[in-house]
Design a protein around this motif. Sequence first.
Motif, PDB file in Angstrom:
ATOM      1  N   GLU A 347      -3.352  12.615   1.112  1.00  0.00           N
ATOM      2  CA  GLU A 347      -3.048  12.619   2.432  1.00  0.00           C
ATOM      3  C   GLU A 347      -3.464  11.329   3.350  1.00  0.00           C
ATOM      4  O   GLU A 347      -2.907  10.843   4.205  1.00  0.00           O
ATOM      5  N   GLU A 348      -4.553  10.936   2.924  1.00  0.00           N
ATOM      6  CA  GLU A 348      -5.059   9.770   3.600  1.00  0.00           C
ATOM      7  C   GLU A 348      -4.061   8.287   3.195  1.00  0.00           C
ATOM      8  O   GLU A 348      -4.124   7.532   4.159  1.00  0.00           O
ATOM      9  N   GLN A 349      -3.681   8.508   2.051  1.00  0.00           N
ATOM     10  CA  GLN A 349      -2.925   7.267   1.515  1.00  0.00           C
ATOM     11  C   GLN A 349      -1.475   7.364   2.220  1.00  0.00           C
ATOM     12  O   GLN A 349      -1.036   6.235   2.697  1.00  0.00           O
ATOM     13  N   LYS A 350      -1.221   8.593   2.351  1.00  0.00           N
ATOM     14  CA  LYS A 350       0.209   8.601   3.243  1.00  0.00           C
ATOM     15  C   LYS A 350       0.124   8.457   4.654  1.00  0.00           C
ATOM     16  O   LYS A 350       0.855   7.675   5.280  1.00  0.00           O
ATOM     17  N   GLN A 351      -1.043   8.767   5.050  1.00  0.00           N
ATOM     18  CA  GLN A 351      -1.355   8.525   6.716  1.00  0.00           C
ATOM     19  C   GLN A 351      -1.342   7.209   6.681  1.00  0.00           C
ATOM     20  O   GLN A 351      -1.169   6.477   7.915  1.00  0.00           O
ATOM     21  N   LEU A 352      -1.980   6.537   5.612  1.00  0.00           N
ATOM     22  CA  LEU A 352      -2.515   4.902   5.916  1.00  0.00           C
ATOM     23  C   LEU A 352      -1.157   4.197   5.680  1.00  0.00           C
ATOM     24  O   LEU A 352      -0.684   3.090   6.308  1.00  0.00           O
ATOM     25  N   GLN A 353      -0.107   4.631   4.934  1.00  0.00           N
ATOM     26  CA  GLN A 353       1.163   4.011   4.599  1.00  0.00           C
ATOM     27  C   GLN A 353       2.051   4.355   5.909  1.00  0.00           C
ATOM     28  O   GLN A 353       2.762   3.359   6.488  1.00  0.00           O
ATOM     29  N   GLU A 354       1.880   5.377   6.531  1.00  0.00           N
ATOM     30  CA  GLU A 354       2.617   5.694   7.862  1.00  0.00           C
ATOM     31  C   GLU A 354       2.126   4.648   8.887  1.00  0.00           C
ATOM     32  O   GLU A 354       2.807   4.232   9.585  1.00  0.00           O
ATOM     33  N   LYS A 355       0.577   4.503   8.794  1.00  0.00           N
ATOM     34  CA  LYS A 355      -0.050   3.909   9.759  1.00  0.00           C
ATOM     35  C   LYS A 355       0.694   2.279   9.644  1.00  0.00           C
ATOM     36  O   LYS A 355       0.742   1.493  10.537  1.00  0.00           O
ATOM     37  N   ILE A 356       0.523   1.909   8.324  1.00  0.00           N
ATOM     38  CA  ILE A 356       1.112   0.652   7.816  1.00  0.00           C
ATOM     39  C   ILE A 356       2.215   0.310   8.728  1.00  0.00           C
ATOM     40  O   ILE A 356       2.746  -0.631   9.085  1.00  0.00           O
ATOM     41  N   LYS A 357       3.152   1.292   8.143  1.00  0.00           N
ATOM     42  CA  LYS A 357       4.718   1.368   8.671  1.00  0.00           C
ATOM     43  C   LYS A 357       4.578   1.023  10.111  1.00  0.00           C
ATOM     44  O   LYS A 357       5.501   0.325  10.775  1.00  0.00           O
ATOM     45  N   LEU A 358       3.856   1.998  10.798  1.00  0.00           N
ATOM     46  CA  LEU A 358       4.069   1.822  12.328  1.00  0.00           C
ATOM     47  C   LEU A 358       3.402   0.481  12.735  1.00  0.00           C
ATOM     48  O   LEU A 358       3.903   0.064  13.645  1.00  0.00           O
ATOM     49  N   GLU A 359       2.624   0.112  11.982  1.00  0.00           N
ATOM     50  CA  GLU A 359       2.052  -1.334  12.758  1.00  0.00           C
ATOM     51  C   GLU A 359       3.014  -2.517  12.470  1.00  0.00           C
ATOM     52  O   GLU A 359       3.198  -3.210  13.115  1.00  0.00           O
ATOM     53  N   GLU A 360       3.451  -2.275  11.044  1.00  0.00           N
ATOM     54  CA  GLU A 360       4.294  -3.350  10.730  1.00  0.00           C
ATOM     55  C   GLU A 360       5.919  -3.283  11.757  1.00  0.00           C
ATOM     56  O   GLU A 360       6.188  -4.183  12.051  1.00  0.00           O
ATOM     57  N   ARG A 361       6.115  -1.802  12.089  1.00  0.00           N
ATOM     58  CA  ARG A 361       7.226  -1.724  13.039  1.00  0.00           C
ATOM     59  C   ARG A 361       6.821  -2.442  14.521  1.00  0.00           C
ATOM     60  O   ARG A 361       7.500  -2.924  15.222  1.00  0.00           O
ATOM     61  N   LYS A 362       5.483  -2.046  14.804  1.00  0.00           N
ATOM     62  CA  LYS A 362       5.031  -2.597  16.047  1.00  0.00           C
ATOM     63  C   LYS A 362       4.991  -4.344  16.035  1.00  0.00           C
ATOM     64  O   LYS A 362       5.533  -4.650  16.924  1.00  0.00           O
ATOM     65  N   LEU A 363       4.801  -4.660  14.733  1.00  0.00           N
ATOM     66  CA  LEU A 363       4.564  -5.868  14.668  1.00  0.00           C
ATOM     67  C   LEU A 363       6.011  -6.703  14.961  1.00  0.00           C
ATOM     68  O   LEU A 363       6.038  -7.666  15.552  1.00  0.00           O
ATOM     69  N   LEU A 364       7.085  -5.928  14.245  1.00  0.00           N
ATOM     70  CA  LEU A 364       8.512  -6.373  14.287  1.00  0.00           C
ATOM     71  C   LEU A 364       8.736  -6.434  15.636  1.00  0.00           C
ATOM     72  O   LEU A 364       9.452  -7.479  16.188  1.00  0.00           O
TER      73      LEU A 364
END
Length: 386
Positions: A347-364
């Motif tokens: 769950e933590e990994q999933k949350q982290l992946q989602e957070k990374i994706k969110l951050e990558e989206r924000k960065l994009l």
Amino acid sequence: MAAATIVHDTSEAVELCPAYGLYLKPITKMTISVALPQLKQPGKSISNWEVMERLKGMVHNHQFSTLRISKSTMDFIRFEGEVENKSLVKSFLACLDGKTIKLSGFSDILKVRAAEFKIDFPTRHDWDSFFRDAKDMNETLPGERPDTIHLEGLPCKWFALKESGSEKPSEDVLVKVFEKFGEIRNVDIPMLDPYREEMTGRNFHTFSFGGHLNFEAYVQYREYVGFIQAMSALRGMKLMYKGEDGKAVACNIKVSFDSTKHLSDASIKKRQLERQKLQELEQQREEQKRREKEAEERQRAEERKQKELEELERERKREEKLRKREQKQRDRELRRNQKKLEKLQAEEQKQLQEKIKLEERKLLLAQRNLQSIRLIAELLSRAKLC
């Protein structure tokens, strides 16, 4: 032996052994027979109790110490009566013998005959003729001549050692009581010998009708004169005991001369050998019992040890089972925790992946915004140049 009876008048008693409260009192018994008439009317009977009451009334101012029916038939009633003193016997006989009784409701009179009680006691002629005619007796040897008295019905308590707390008769007391008549060579109280019953097959522990434990004894005199004096003194006598409180009781005893060689040297030696054999047998039995007991104890000890080992094995198995159960429980708990941890990590990994994706989206988005701003700035810059 008859029960001991209370003695109210001790004036005729003679000393036997005052130190132990023992005296001799004359037997004062009489036999009374009442002849019964033929009963002519059916269903009609004569009351024994009424006859007894009439006899009591015939002795005027005197009274019987005891009066009991010894035999009752259709033809007669026989009574045994006892009075306090020997001097009263003749008076009672005079009042009773040859007299008659008239009962109410009966026309016939009842004839009364009374006589002094015939005492069963051996005479000098009895023992002299017995030992003279006996083929297996040697009158030069003790116990094979008239020297031993056989006594039966002696109360144990009267012959017990004072202050001993025991009611068993004592041979020492027996000697002290009967040495009054002469020097005693030997005595024997069979009931004191624990092997005697097994040796003879007889029971020496007999109770009298009064509930007092009685015993039999043999008293052997060293000289013939002692035997004679003892037999003469005991003839026609009861044994009487007077307590420290002055109260007296008396009982009948049976006295006879020993005709069985009981205290002859050969008989004593034979009993000693038999006793020795029985002692050896008893020791063997005791040894056998001891061995059996030891074997049983060993067996029980082995069984206890085996049980303890089995119990320890069961305990070990229980502990092993418990340990395995606990280990399984721990393993299950560990697996559950591992699964929980893995799930949590996932769950933590999933949350982290989602957070990374969110951050990558924000960065994009930020990059695109920056590019847009730069493009607008470039356009604006070009616009100004134009």
